[in-house]
Design a protein around this motif. Structure first.
Motif, mmCIF file in Angstrom:
data_model
loop_
_atom_site.group_PDB
_atom_site.id
_atom_site.type_symbol
_atom_site.label_atom_id
_atom_site.label_comp_id
_atom_site.label_asym_id
_atom_site.label_seq_id
_atom_site.Cartn_x
_atom_site.Cartn_y
_atom_site.Cartn_z
ATOM 1 N N LEU A 176 11.608 3.524 0.475
ATOM 2 C CA LEU A 176 11.061 2.378 -0.257
ATOM 3 C C LEU A 176 10.160 1.322 0.870
ATOM 4 N N ASP A 177 10.557 1.174 1.929
ATOM 5 C CA ASP A 177 9.778 0.511 2.891
ATOM 6 C C ASP A 177 8.557 1.236 3.247
ATOM 7 N N ARG A 178 8.550 2.461 3.605
ATOM 8 C CA ARG A 178 7.385 3.519 3.874
ATOM 9 C C ARG A 178 6.436 3.342 2.792
ATOM 10 N N THR A 179 7.008 3.595 1.455
ATOM 11 C CA THR A 179 6.075 3.613 0.261
ATOM 12 C C THR A 179 5.473 2.207 0.311
ATOM 13 N N TRP A 180 5.976 1.121 0.146
ATOM 14 C CA TRP A 180 5.404 -0.272 0.328
ATOM 15 C C TRP A 180 4.418 -0.358 1.476
ATOM 16 N N ARG A 181 4.754 -0.165 2.499
ATOM 17 C CA ARG A 181 3.708 -0.184 3.597
ATOM 18 C C ARG A 181 2.455 0.653 3.316
ATOM 19 N N TYR A 182 2.810 2.016 2.976
ATOM 20 C CA TYR A 182 1.539 2.804 2.600
ATOM 21 C C TYR A 182 0.680 2.449 1.521
ATOM 22 N N LEU A 183 1.291 1.843 0.251
ATOM 23 C CA LEU A 183 0.484 1.672 -0.836
ATOM 24 C C LEU A 183 -0.301 0.249 -0.722
ATOM 25 N N THR A 184 0.369 -0.691 0.157
ATOM 26 C CA THR A 184 -0.206 -2.163 0.194
ATOM 27 C C THR A 184 -1.122 -2.222 1.355
ATOM 28 N N THR A 185 -1.179 -0.963 2.155
ATOM 29 C CA THR A 185 -2.169 -1.185 3.544
ATOM 30 C C THR A 185 -2.762 -0.099 3.714
ATOM 31 N N GLU A 186 -2.085 1.197 3.993
ATOM 32 C CA GLU A 186 -2.940 2.419 4.566
ATOM 33 C C GLU A 186 -3.575 3.117 3.410
ATOM 34 N N SER A 187 -2.938 3.009 2.312
ATOM 35 C CA SER A 187 -3.594 4.051 1.313
ATOM 36 C C SER A 187 -5.055 3.660 0.683
ATOM 37 N N GLY A 188 -5.399 2.591 1.094
ATOM 38 C CA GLY A 188 -6.589 1.787 0.443
ATOM 39 C C GLY A 188 -6.677 1.496 -0.902
ATOM 40 N N ALA A 189 -5.313 1.708 -1.523
ATOM 41 C CA ALA A 189 -5.440 1.398 -3.164
ATOM 42 C C ALA A 189 -5.402 -0.192 -3.195
ATOM 43 N N PRO A 190 -5.878 -0.837 -4.240
ATOM 44 C CA PRO A 190 -5.806 -2.030 -4.558
ATOM 45 C C PRO A 190 -4.320 -2.114 -5.143
ATOM 46 N N ALA A 191 -3.468 -2.714 -4.265
ATOM 47 C CA ALA A 191 -2.070 -2.529 -4.845
ATOM 48 C C ALA A 191 -1.424 -3.975 -5.286
ATOM 49 N N PHE A 192 -1.109 -3.868 -6.397
ATOM 50 C CA PHE A 192 -0.470 -5.345 -6.994
ATOM 51 C C PHE A 192 1.037 -4.972 -6.773
ATOM 52 N N ALA A 193 1.888 -5.822 -5.817
ATOM 53 C CA ALA A 193 3.050 -5.218 -5.363
ATOM 54 C C ALA A 193 4.344 -6.331 -5.502
ATOM 55 N N ARG A 194 5.081 -6.222 -5.901
ATOM 56 C CA ARG A 194 6.218 -7.006 -6.325
ATOM 57 C C ARG A 194 7.702 -6.565 -5.695
ATOM 58 N N ARG A 195 8.508 -7.387 -5.159
ATOM 59 C CA ARG A 195 9.920 -7.200 -4.985
ATOM 60 C C ARG A 195 10.913 -7.984 -5.689
ATOM 61 N N ASP A 196 11.953 -7.280 -6.398
ATOM 62 C CA ASP A 196 12.404 -8.392 -7.626
ATOM 63 C C ASP A 196 14.043 -8.082 -6.946
ATOM 64 N N PRO A 197 14.913 -9.147 -7.089
ATOM 65 C CA PRO A 197 16.263 -9.445 -6.828
ATOM 66 C C PRO A 197 16.940 -8.469 -7.942
ATOM 67 N N VAL A 198 16.849 -7.264 -7.836
ATOM 68 C CA VAL A 198 17.589 -6.409 -8.637
ATOM 69 C C VAL A 198 17.923 -5.096 -7.966
#
Length: 397
Positions: A176-198
């Protein structure tokens, strides 16, 4: 509360693939949203999401081709969240044959996958980013080490919605952390990201945000014009954009987007401001889009550049410099150059690029020394040249 759509479990391939089983909802002519269920689930469960998502879009829930545990799976696993490369390739090829028949290239397609369906959506997107108008990666991991490319800037210009559960005990936290890091930074994608208490289920708040994201992406696509001429090389950098030294600074994943570490010294920020304010036909005032104290760079009078060359077309704003505690900039760039800036370590995509804002909007890190000042100035000079629509330009000095 969260909506459960099938958990992740290791599995195996059981025979060949037949024709896909699909349930459809919504406008047959609108952009197509393909819903991809989790491991051990089926299309009849995830199609219910369409009732909470925007009208005016078409929805198709597809049954994965591998029978497993009373449900179905998209690929065989080496372990939870770790697809067997050959299995993933086989199902991606099977899926693409179906998709290309029912949604020929030219019709926008967005993917929305949960858990194992998130990994499958991520595999499809990484395998062929140009085929998709965006993807929602919901409570799952990307298929790392499974034969799909994950290089820097791979997803530049392709908006991604990311949702994760803080208490997810199904998908390994490392993935999960690797996915978050790649999508929000390295991938170059405009990433709208959120983590929820679930845990491992879709938070209702995330579902509401996803609905808004899909509606805005569809609206952006409807307004999109034919491609327009844009610079293909950097101004004042005849040898191309160099690689930025050191690690990337931390940047917020929320709005407003801000640089949090490694900020530019105040004197370099002022030198940068002076250079950019001195570009031809430019004046500076409070940004029309950023936080109070952000200094916008606007073109005076009429301009020949396309709307995509501006952060705020009505104001003529093509870039702005954030307040001194931050010192980064937001800049409008052609998507290929935005990808290059991300790849070389100078920038990160804005979360709303291609949603509300120009697809090539990036945050450029503030300069740490005189050499970086020259590079950052050249990046913004390129944006300026695009906004003015001029082939010639006055080099920065």
């Amino acid at each position: 509360m969260a909506v459960r759509l099938g958990a992740a479990r290791a599995g195996r391939v059981m025979g060949g693939f037949g024709a896909p089983v699909v349930i459809t909802r919504g406008d047959a002519d609108g952009p197509l949203v393909v819903l991809l269920h989790g491991r051990g689930s089926r299309e009849t469960e995830i199609i219910g999401l369409a009732d909470t998502l925007p009208a005016g879009l078409a929805y198709a829930a597809v049954r994965a081709p591998i029978a497993e545990h009373g449900g179905f799976a998209w690929f065989a696993n080496r372990g939870i969240g770790r697809p067997v490369a050959e299995s993933l390739r086989a199902t991606m090829d099977w899926f693409r044959a179906w998709l290309d028949e029912i949604a020929p290239p030219g019709r926008p397609v967005l993917l929305a996958g949960f858990s194992g369906g998130a990994a499958f959506a991520g595999g499809l997107l990484l395998d062929d980013p140009g085929r998709f108008a965006g993807a929602a990666i919901l409570y799952g991991t990307l298929p790392f080490d499974a034969g799909v490319p994950v290089e820097q800037a791979r997803l530049a210009g392709v908006p991604v919605f990311v949702a994760q559960g803080e208490y997810d005990q199904v998908i390994p936290r490392e993935l999960l952390d690797r996915t978050w890091r790649y999508l929000t930074t390295e991938s170059g994608a405009p990433a709208f990201a959120r983590r929820d208490p679930v845990g491992h289920g879709i938070a209702h708040e995330a579902l509401g945000t996803l609905a808004g994201w899909l509606a805005e992406r569809a609206g952006f696509l409807a307004r999109q014009r034919e491609s327009v001429p844009a610079p293909s090389a950097w101004r004042d950098l005849p040898d191309g954009l160099p690689e930025r030294a050191g690690s990337r600074p931390e940047v917020s994943t929320t709005i407003p987007q801000q640089q949090l570490t490694g900020n530019a010294p105040a004197e370099l920020q002022e030198k940068l401001f002076a250079r950019l304010a001195g570009l031809s036909d430019v004046y500076s005032t409070q940004s029309a889009i950023s936080v109070p104290g952000a200094r916008g760079f606007m073109l005076a009078g009429a301009h020949a550049g396309p709307a995509e060359a501006f952060l705020v077309p009505q104001a003529g704003e093509f870039a702005h410099l954030h307040p001194s505690a931050d010192g980064s900039l937001h800049v409008a760039l052609p998507v290929p150059l935005a990808a290059d800036a991300i790849r070389q370590g100078w920038a990160v995509a804005h979360p709303l690029a291609g949603i509300r804002l120009t697809p090539g909007m990036v945050l450029v890190y503030g300069p740490r020394d005189e050499a970086e000042l020259d590079v950052v100035s050249a990046i913004v000079a390129t944006s300026h040249a695009w906004a003015t629509g001029r082939e010639s330009y006055r080099p920065l000095r």
